[in-house]
Write a protein that holds these residues in place. Sequence first.
Motif, PDB file in Angstrom:
ATOM      1  N   UNK A  85       0.825  -1.201   0.000  1.00  0.00           N
ATOM      2  CA  UNK A  85       0.000   0.000   0.000  1.00  0.00           C
ATOM      3  C   UNK A  85       0.862   1.254   0.000  1.00  0.00           C
ATOM      4  N   UNK A  86       0.257   2.362  -0.402  1.00  0.00           N
ATOM      5  CA  UNK A  86       0.970   3.637  -0.379  1.00  0.00           C
ATOM      6  C   UNK A  86       0.272   4.676  -1.222  1.00  0.00           C
ATOM      7  N   UNK A  87       0.480   5.923  -0.884  1.00  0.00           N
ATOM      8  CA  UNK A  87      -0.079   7.031  -1.655  1.00  0.00           C
ATOM      9  C   UNK A  87       0.471   6.993  -3.078  1.00  0.00           C
ATOM     10  N   UNK A  88      -0.398   7.149  -4.049  1.00  0.00           N
ATOM     11  CA  UNK A  88       0.015   6.978  -5.444  1.00  0.00           C
ATOM     12  C   UNK A  88       1.082   7.986  -5.862  1.00  0.00           C
ATOM     13  N   UNK A  89       1.015   9.215  -5.335  1.00  0.00           N
ATOM     14  CA  UNK A  89       1.996  10.221  -5.757  1.00  0.00           C
ATOM     15  C   UNK A  89       3.384   9.964  -5.173  1.00  0.00           C
ATOM     16  N   UNK A  90       3.467   9.030  -4.229  1.00  0.00           N
ATOM     17  CA  UNK A  90       4.755   8.675  -3.641  1.00  0.00           C
ATOM     18  C   UNK A  90       5.160   7.232  -3.971  1.00  0.00           C
ATOM     19  N   UNK A  91       4.349   6.561  -4.742  1.00  0.00           N
ATOM     20  CA  UNK A  91       4.519   5.127  -4.975  1.00  0.00           C
ATOM     21  C   UNK A  91       5.643   4.872  -5.973  1.00  0.00           C
ATOM     22  N   UNK A  92       6.501   3.911  -5.670  1.00  0.00           N
ATOM     23  CA  UNK A  92       7.636   3.627  -6.549  1.00  0.00           C
ATOM     24  C   UNK A  92       7.234   2.670  -7.663  1.00  0.00           C
ATOM     25  N   UNK A  93       7.886   2.819  -8.789  1.00  0.00           N
ATOM     26  CA  UNK A  93       7.645   1.899  -9.906  1.00  0.00           C
ATOM     27  C   UNK A  93       8.096   0.495  -9.528  1.00  0.00           C
ATOM     28  N   UNK A 102     -10.391 -10.125  -6.198  1.00  0.00           N
ATOM     29  CA  UNK A 102     -10.712  -9.403  -4.968  1.00  0.00           C
ATOM     30  C   UNK A 102     -11.819  -8.415  -5.276  1.00  0.00           C
ATOM     31  N   UNK A 103     -12.586  -8.041  -4.254  1.00  0.00           N
ATOM     32  CA  UNK A 103     -13.537  -6.949  -4.447  1.00  0.00           C
ATOM     33  C   UNK A 103     -12.793  -5.669  -4.812  1.00  0.00           C
ATOM     34  N   UNK A 104     -11.497  -5.613  -4.477  1.00  0.00           N
ATOM     35  CA  UNK A 104     -10.683  -4.456  -4.847  1.00  0.00           C
ATOM     36  C   UNK A 104     -10.473  -4.378  -6.357  1.00  0.00           C
ATOM     37  N   UNK A 105     -10.726  -5.457  -7.065  1.00  0.00           N
ATOM     38  CA  UNK A 105     -10.665  -5.430  -8.515  1.00  0.00           C
ATOM     39  C   UNK A 105     -11.955  -4.972  -9.154  1.00  0.00           C
ATOM     40  N   UNK A 106     -12.994  -4.821  -8.338  1.00  0.00           N
ATOM     41  CA  UNK A 106     -14.303  -4.372  -8.817  1.00  0.00           C
ATOM     42  C   UNK A 106     -14.597  -2.933  -8.435  1.00  0.00           C
ATOM     43  N   UNK A 107     -13.801  -2.385  -7.520  1.00  0.00           N
ATOM     44  CA  UNK A 107     -14.001  -1.012  -7.058  1.00  0.00           C
ATOM     45  C   UNK A 107     -12.673  -0.453  -6.578  1.00  0.00           C
ATOM     46  N   UNK A 108     -12.593   0.855  -6.486  1.00  0.00           N
ATOM     47  CA  UNK A 108     -11.354   1.491  -6.064  1.00  0.00           C
ATOM     48  C   UNK A 108     -11.252   1.627  -4.558  1.00  0.00           C
ATOM     49  N   UNK A 109     -10.089   2.092  -4.124  1.00  0.00           N
ATOM     50  CA  UNK A 109      -9.849   2.329  -2.709  1.00  0.00           C
ATOM     51  C   UNK A 109      -8.599   3.166  -2.540  1.00  0.00           C
ATOM     52  N   UNK A 110      -8.488   3.943  -1.458  1.00  0.00           N
ATOM     53  CA  UNK A 110      -7.325   4.808  -1.263  1.00  0.00           C
ATOM     54  C   UNK A 110      -6.056   4.029  -0.996  1.00  0.00           C
ATOM     55  N   UNK A 111      -4.956   4.528  -1.537  1.00  0.00           N
ATOM     56  CA  UNK A 111      -3.623   3.973  -1.345  1.00  0.00           C
ATOM     57  C   UNK A 111      -3.525   2.501  -1.774  1.00  0.00           C
ATOM     58  N   UNK A 112      -4.338   2.150  -2.758  1.00  0.00           N
ATOM     59  CA  UNK A 112      -4.369   0.756  -3.217  1.00  0.00           C
ATOM     60  C   UNK A 112      -4.361   0.650  -4.732  1.00  0.00           C
ATOM     61  N   UNK A 113      -3.825   1.659  -5.411  1.00  0.00           N
ATOM     62  CA  UNK A 113      -3.920   1.686  -6.873  1.00  0.00           C
ATOM     63  C   UNK A 113      -3.313   0.456  -7.521  1.00  0.00           C
ATOM     64  N   UNK A 114      -2.161   0.025  -7.039  1.00  0.00           N
ATOM     65  CA  UNK A 114      -1.508  -1.139  -7.657  1.00  0.00           C
ATOM     66  C   UNK A 114      -2.317  -2.407  -7.417  1.00  0.00           C
TER      67      UNK A 114
END
Length: 249
Positions: free
Chosen positions: A96-104, A142-154
Amino acid sequence: MFDLTGKVAVVTGASSGLGAQMAEGLAEAGADVAILARRIDRLESLKEKITAMGRKCEAYACDVSSEEDICKAISSVEKDFGTIDIMVNNAGVVISGASHEYSSENWDKVMAVNSRAVFLASREAVKVMLKHNYGKIINIASVAGLAGGPQSASYNASKASVINLTRGLATEYAKNNITVNAIAPGMFATEMTEGIMGTVDDSAAGRTPMGRIGRSGELNGALIYLASDASSYTTGQTIAVDGGWISLL
């Protein structure tokens, strides 16, 4: 229709959590089981449980982020068991992590385990299944593949890719009597979720219509349905097992 006697199942990420529960569930339904994980030492107690049921069980060291490991493990399973009837792609990771700080680098790690590995393991299993004109591939999304969530973009992206990969493979191999389906779990207390959620029971139960998180073994009903001939005309589908979580989104 739900009897798996004589079938051979493979489960990745079987060293703990949902993978271990599903491996046991498949064995209880009659299947022989090949269990795969990085930590092969943690597979030994599970192997003992399954063999105590009278089922054949073998453990294989496999880091699913490695194509070489996947190919080697699937080849070994075919050699040891003679076939693969059921392929359960369960291994997963969360960073997990904020997308603007997330490493490739972290993005690549998540996608390698949660998405790329599902394709590679399915590809190798299909090669075996085509020889017998039969197979059941079950991808754990995962249900995370059906909807979004914070700090979980990857994680969201990786699990969404599993759902559409499931559809693509289903349409490609339906003519070969190979079904491909996915299960999208809601929140279950596992080693992985406890690490990212902290007070997982309170936070998840509060937003789930059933008022609780998933219990041990509650994925097995959907799993056995998809692994058995009861689902002979079901393919390309994603079944949410989430206590109603996704219905609120």
